[in-house]
Design a protein around this motif. Sequence first.
Motif, short mmCIF file in Angstrom:
data_model
loop_
_atom_site.label_atom_id
_atom_site.label_comp_id
_atom_site.label_asym_id
_atom_site.label_seq_id
_atom_site.Cartn_x
_atom_site.Cartn_y
_atom_site.Cartn_z
N THR A 98 0.83 -1.20 0.00
CA THR A 98 0.00 0.00 0.00
C THR A 98 0.86 1.25 0.00
OG1 THR A 98 -1.79 -1.17 1.12
CG2 THR A 98 -1.84 1.22 1.23
N VAL A 99 2.02 1.20 0.66
CA VAL A 99 2.96 2.33 0.62
C VAL A 99 3.37 2.60 -0.83
CG1 VAL A 99 5.29 3.08 1.27
CG2 VAL A 99 3.82 1.98 2.97
N VAL A 100 3.71 1.56 -1.56
CA VAL A 100 4.09 1.70 -2.97
C VAL A 100 2.93 2.32 -3.75
CG1 VAL A 100 4.80 0.49 -5.08
CG2 VAL A 100 5.73 -0.21 -2.85
N ALA A 101 1.73 1.83 -3.55
CA ALA A 101 0.56 2.36 -4.25
C ALA A 101 0.33 3.83 -3.90
CB ALA A 101 -0.68 1.53 -3.90
N ASP A 102 0.46 4.17 -2.63
CA ASP A 102 0.25 5.56 -2.20
C ASP A 102 1.29 6.50 -2.82
OD1 ASP A 102 -1.92 4.71 -0.72
OD2 ASP A 102 -0.92 4.95 1.23
N VAL A 103 2.55 6.08 -2.83
CA VAL A 103 3.62 6.90 -3.40
C VAL A 103 3.37 7.10 -4.89
CG1 VAL A 103 6.08 6.96 -3.97
CG2 VAL A 103 5.35 6.34 -1.66
N LEU A 104 3.07 6.03 -5.61
CA LEU A 104 2.82 6.16 -7.04
C LEU A 104 1.56 7.00 -7.31
CD1 LEU A 104 3.77 2.63 -8.43
CD2 LEU A 104 5.13 4.75 -8.43
N GLY A 105 0.56 6.89 -6.44
CA GLY A 105 -0.64 7.72 -6.56
C GLY A 105 -0.32 9.19 -6.40
N LEU A 106 0.54 9.52 -5.45
CA LEU A 106 0.96 10.92 -5.27
C LEU A 106 1.69 11.44 -6.50
CD1 LEU A 106 2.24 10.83 -1.57
CD2 LEU A 106 0.26 12.09 -2.43
N VAL A 107 2.57 10.61 -7.05
CA VAL A 107 3.31 11.02 -8.25
C VAL A 107 2.37 11.15 -9.44
CG1 VAL A 107 5.11 10.31 -9.88
CG2 VAL A 107 5.49 10.10 -7.41
N ALA A 108 1.38 10.27 -9.55
CA ALA A 108 0.42 10.37 -10.65
C ALA A 108 -0.35 11.69 -10.57
CB ALA A 108 -0.55 9.19 -10.61
N GLU A 109 -0.66 12.14 -9.36
CA GLU A 109 -1.41 13.39 -9.17
C GLU A 109 -0.53 14.62 -9.31
OE1 GLU A 109 -3.53 13.44 -5.47
OE2 GLU A 109 -4.48 11.50 -5.87
N ASN A 110 0.68 14.58 -8.75
CA ASN A 110 1.50 15.79 -8.61
C ASN A 110 2.80 15.78 -9.40
OD1 ASN A 110 -0.34 16.72 -6.54
ND2 ASN A 110 0.63 15.22 -5.20
N GLY A 111 3.17 14.66 -9.99
CA GLY A 111 4.46 14.54 -10.64
C GLY A 111 5.55 14.28 -9.62
N LEU A 112 6.74 14.01 -10.10
CA LEU A 112 7.88 13.80 -9.22
C LEU A 112 8.36 15.14 -8.69
CD1 LEU A 112 9.94 11.12 -11.15
CD2 LEU A 112 8.89 10.85 -8.91
N THR A 113 8.74 15.18 -7.43
CA THR A 113 9.25 16.40 -6.82
C THR A 113 10.69 16.17 -6.38
OG1 THR A 113 8.41 15.75 -4.65
CG2 THR A 113 6.97 17.12 -6.02
N GLY A 114 11.45 17.24 -6.33
CA GLY A 114 12.83 17.15 -5.87
C GLY A 114 13.62 16.15 -6.70
N GLU A 115 14.43 15.36 -6.02
CA GLU A 115 15.28 14.38 -6.68
C GLU A 115 14.66 12.98 -6.70
OE1 GLU A 115 18.25 15.10 -8.21
OE2 GLU A 115 17.64 17.17 -7.81
#
Length: 180
Positions: free
Chosen positions: A19-36
Amino acid sequence: MASSDGINYGRIMERALRTVVADVLGLVAENGLTGEHHFYITFDTTHPGVDIPDILHEAYPSEMMIVLQEWFEGLAVMGDRFTVTLNFSNMPQTLVVPFAAVKTFIDPSVKFGLKFDDMDEDDTPTIAEVGAPESDIPMPDDKDTAASSGTAAKEDDGDGDGDGDGPRGEVVSLDSFRKG
């Protein structure tokens, strides 16, 4: 999640970490990659529900690593899977990967990694800082990467100079938190 011997904490923890992996990928899908931040994701290409083009399945018959870094599109999280379009030899290809097929998830920018194994009843997944000498989560290099976003995947040692020769992180196993 309960067996005849009691509660299967390993399976519960594995599900939570996926679920951590899913949540992280969901955040990136919504907001794009941030920082490094960028991700190396290794998955089992034979797992039910994996949908990759035949040419990729031929090249990676059992396991494949992808990189989400500079160029990817169409990243979407749908319940038990994610989909993403990546560039393979200048040809965009869409992949569908169930979270249950994921074997490793690594974000080298913060030295974070998860490794999922075929688990027995008493096994637990491992959380590791990427690059630790004791880590069994290998840091990929370009030749191991199926889809690269155009930048070299080089192990960072945390000293800021990018040479790979400095101090390393420490592996943290969830087994150390179990009561015996």
